[in-house]
Design a protein around this motif. Structure first.
Motif, PDB file in Angstrom:
ATOM      1  N   ILE A   1      12.618   4.819   4.398  1.00 17.74           N
ATOM      2  CA  ILE A   1      12.475   4.437   2.997  1.00 17.74           C
ATOM      3  C   ILE A   1      11.026   4.000   2.846  1.00 17.74           C
ATOM      4  O   ILE A   1      10.578   3.069   3.517  1.00 17.74           O
ATOM      5  CB  ILE A   1      13.462   3.315   2.623  1.00 17.74           C
ATOM      6  N   ILE A   2      10.292   4.693   1.979  1.00 17.08           N
ATOM      7  CA  ILE A   2       8.835   4.541   1.881  1.00 17.08           C
ATOM      8  C   ILE A   2       8.422   4.168   0.461  1.00 17.08           C
ATOM      9  O   ILE A   2       8.956   4.710  -0.513  1.00 17.08           O
ATOM     10  CB  ILE A   2       8.143   5.861   2.298  1.00 17.08           C
ATOM     11  N   TRP A   3       7.432   3.257   0.354  1.00 18.15           N
ATOM     12  CA  TRP A   3       6.814   2.933  -0.925  1.00 18.15           C
ATOM     13  C   TRP A   3       5.672   3.923  -1.130  1.00 18.15           C
ATOM     14  O   TRP A   3       4.746   3.993  -0.327  1.00 18.15           O
ATOM     15  CB  TRP A   3       6.303   1.507  -0.917  1.00 18.15           C
ATOM     16  N   SER A   4       5.743   4.740  -2.178  1.00 12.75           N
ATOM     17  CA  SER A   4       4.747   5.787  -2.397  1.00 12.75           C
ATOM     18  C   SER A   4       4.461   5.952  -3.882  1.00 12.75           C
ATOM     19  O   SER A   4       5.387   6.218  -4.664  1.00 12.75           O
ATOM     20  CB  SER A   4       5.255   7.110  -1.813  1.00 12.75           C
ATOM     21  N   ASP A   5       3.213   5.797  -4.273  1.00 11.62           N
ATOM     22  CA  ASP A   5       2.787   5.986  -5.664  1.00 11.62           C
ATOM     23  C   ASP A   5       3.630   5.188  -6.651  1.00 11.62           C
ATOM     24  O   ASP A   5       4.044   5.701  -7.692  1.00 11.62           O
ATOM     25  CB  ASP A   5       2.813   7.474  -6.031  1.00 11.62           C
ATOM     26  N   GLY A   6       3.909   3.937  -6.313  1.00  8.50           N
ATOM     27  CA  GLY A   6       4.647   3.063  -7.221  1.00  8.50           C
ATOM     28  C   GLY A   6       6.141   3.316  -7.262  1.00  8.50           C
ATOM     29  O   GLY A   6       6.830   2.802  -8.136  1.00  8.50           O
TER      30      GLY A   6
ATOM     31  N   PRO B   1       0.833  -1.208   0.000  1.00  7.54           N
ATOM     32  CA  PRO B   1       0.000   0.000   0.000  1.00  7.54           C
ATOM     33  C   PRO B   1       0.868   1.259   0.000  1.00  7.54           C
ATOM     34  O   PRO B   1       1.968   1.271   0.558  1.00  7.54           O
ATOM     35  CB  PRO B   1      -0.795  -0.096   1.306  1.00  7.54           C
ATOM     36  N   CYS B   2       0.357   2.307  -0.606  1.00 12.97           N
ATOM     37  CA  CYS B   2       1.060   3.590  -0.658  1.00 12.97           C
ATOM     38  C   CYS B   2       1.306   4.087   0.764  1.00 12.97           C
ATOM     39  O   CYS B   2       0.423   4.032   1.615  1.00 12.97           O
ATOM     40  CB  CYS B   2       0.220   4.599  -1.437  1.00 12.97           C
ATOM     41  N   GLY B   3       2.517   4.558   1.020  1.00 12.98           N
ATOM     42  CA  GLY B   3       2.861   5.093   2.336  1.00 12.98           C
ATOM     43  C   GLY B   3       3.484   4.076   3.270  1.00 12.98           C
ATOM     44  O   GLY B   3       3.816   4.402   4.415  1.00 12.98           O
ATOM     45  N   THR B   4       3.679   2.835   2.803  1.00 14.19           N
ATOM     46  CA  THR B   4       4.281   1.804   3.644  1.00 14.19           C
ATOM     47  C   THR B   4       5.753   2.120   3.894  1.00 14.19           C
ATOM     48  O   THR B   4       6.509   2.364   2.962  1.00 14.19           O
ATOM     49  CB  THR B   4       4.169   0.410   2.981  1.00 14.19           C
ATOM     50  N   ILE B   5       6.159   2.101   5.168  1.00 14.45           N
ATOM     51  CA  ILE B   5       7.568   2.281   5.526  1.00 14.45           C
ATOM     52  C   ILE B   5       8.253   0.929   5.354  1.00 14.45           C
ATOM     53  O   ILE B   5       7.905  -0.047   6.024  1.00 14.45           O
ATOM     54  CB  ILE B   5       7.716   2.782   6.973  1.00 14.45           C
ATOM     55  N   VAL B   6       9.213   0.869   4.448  1.00  8.79           N
ATOM     56  CA  VAL B   6       9.920  -0.371   4.152  1.00  8.79           C
ATOM     57  C   VAL B   6      11.006  -0.607   5.199  1.00  8.79           C
ATOM     58  O   VAL B   6      11.147  -1.701   5.728  1.00  8.79           O
ATOM     59  CB  VAL B   6      10.512  -0.336   2.726  1.00  8.79           C
ATOM     60  N   THR B   7      11.771   0.411   5.522  1.00  9.95           N
ATOM     61  CA  THR B   7      12.816   0.334   6.542  1.00  9.95           C
ATOM     62  C   THR B   7      13.201   1.747   6.958  1.00  9.95           C
ATOM     63  O   THR B   7      12.852   2.727   6.290  1.00  9.95           O
ATOM     64  CB  THR B   7      14.045  -0.459   6.045  1.00  9.95           C
TER      65      THR B   7
END
Length: 135
Positions: free
Chosen positions: A97-102, A75-81
């Motif tokens: 480090i965040i997953w955001s908008d692909g 999901p958008c906004g997930t903190i990876v590390t």
């Protein structure tokens, strides 16, 4: 100015501002993710050599490792590390480090060394260039 493995990039000059904002995209070709990026801040002098205002190094290894994790379904906004400040880095605070908008994004606040005080904010994003090997 940013430097990685002999590559040097330079931003435009911001005049008459003690808190400049560049908001520029600079692209470095990453051939060895274990290398550190060196960021150096200079003032701008018209008639003499520019004075070094401070510098900071930061690693991209953790960011590159996160890129290889196949995160497309997060999901958008997930903190990876999160990378924490330590004696071995110039981080002023934890860097997520965040997953955001692909895209995988890392916002970094660096405390400058070799200067009384100063910080620089940087954002990392990976760009696959046509014809490159990728990761």
């Amino acid at each position: 100015m940013r430097k990685l493995n002999g590559q040097k990039l330079k931003t435009r000059v911001i005049y008459n501002d003690v808190n400049p904002e560049w908001n520029e995209d600079l692209t470095l070709s990453v051939t060895d993710p274990k290398l550190k990026v060196l960021l150096t801040v200079y003032d701008h002098d018209t008639f003499t050599k520019d004075d070094k205002m401070g510098d900071a190094e930061f690693e991209i290894k953790t960011y590159i490792n996160a890129l290889t994790m196949h995160l497309q379904d997060l999901p958008c906004g997930t903190i990876v590390t999160t990378v924490q400040p330590s004696r071995d880095n110039c981080l002023a605070e934890g860097s997520r480090i965040i997953w955001s908008d692909g895209k995988l994004i890392q916002d970094i606040v660096l405390r400058l060394k070799n200067v009384e005080c100063g910080e620089v904010e940087v954002q990392l994003q990976w760009i696959d260039l046509p014809g490159s090997k990728g990761l």
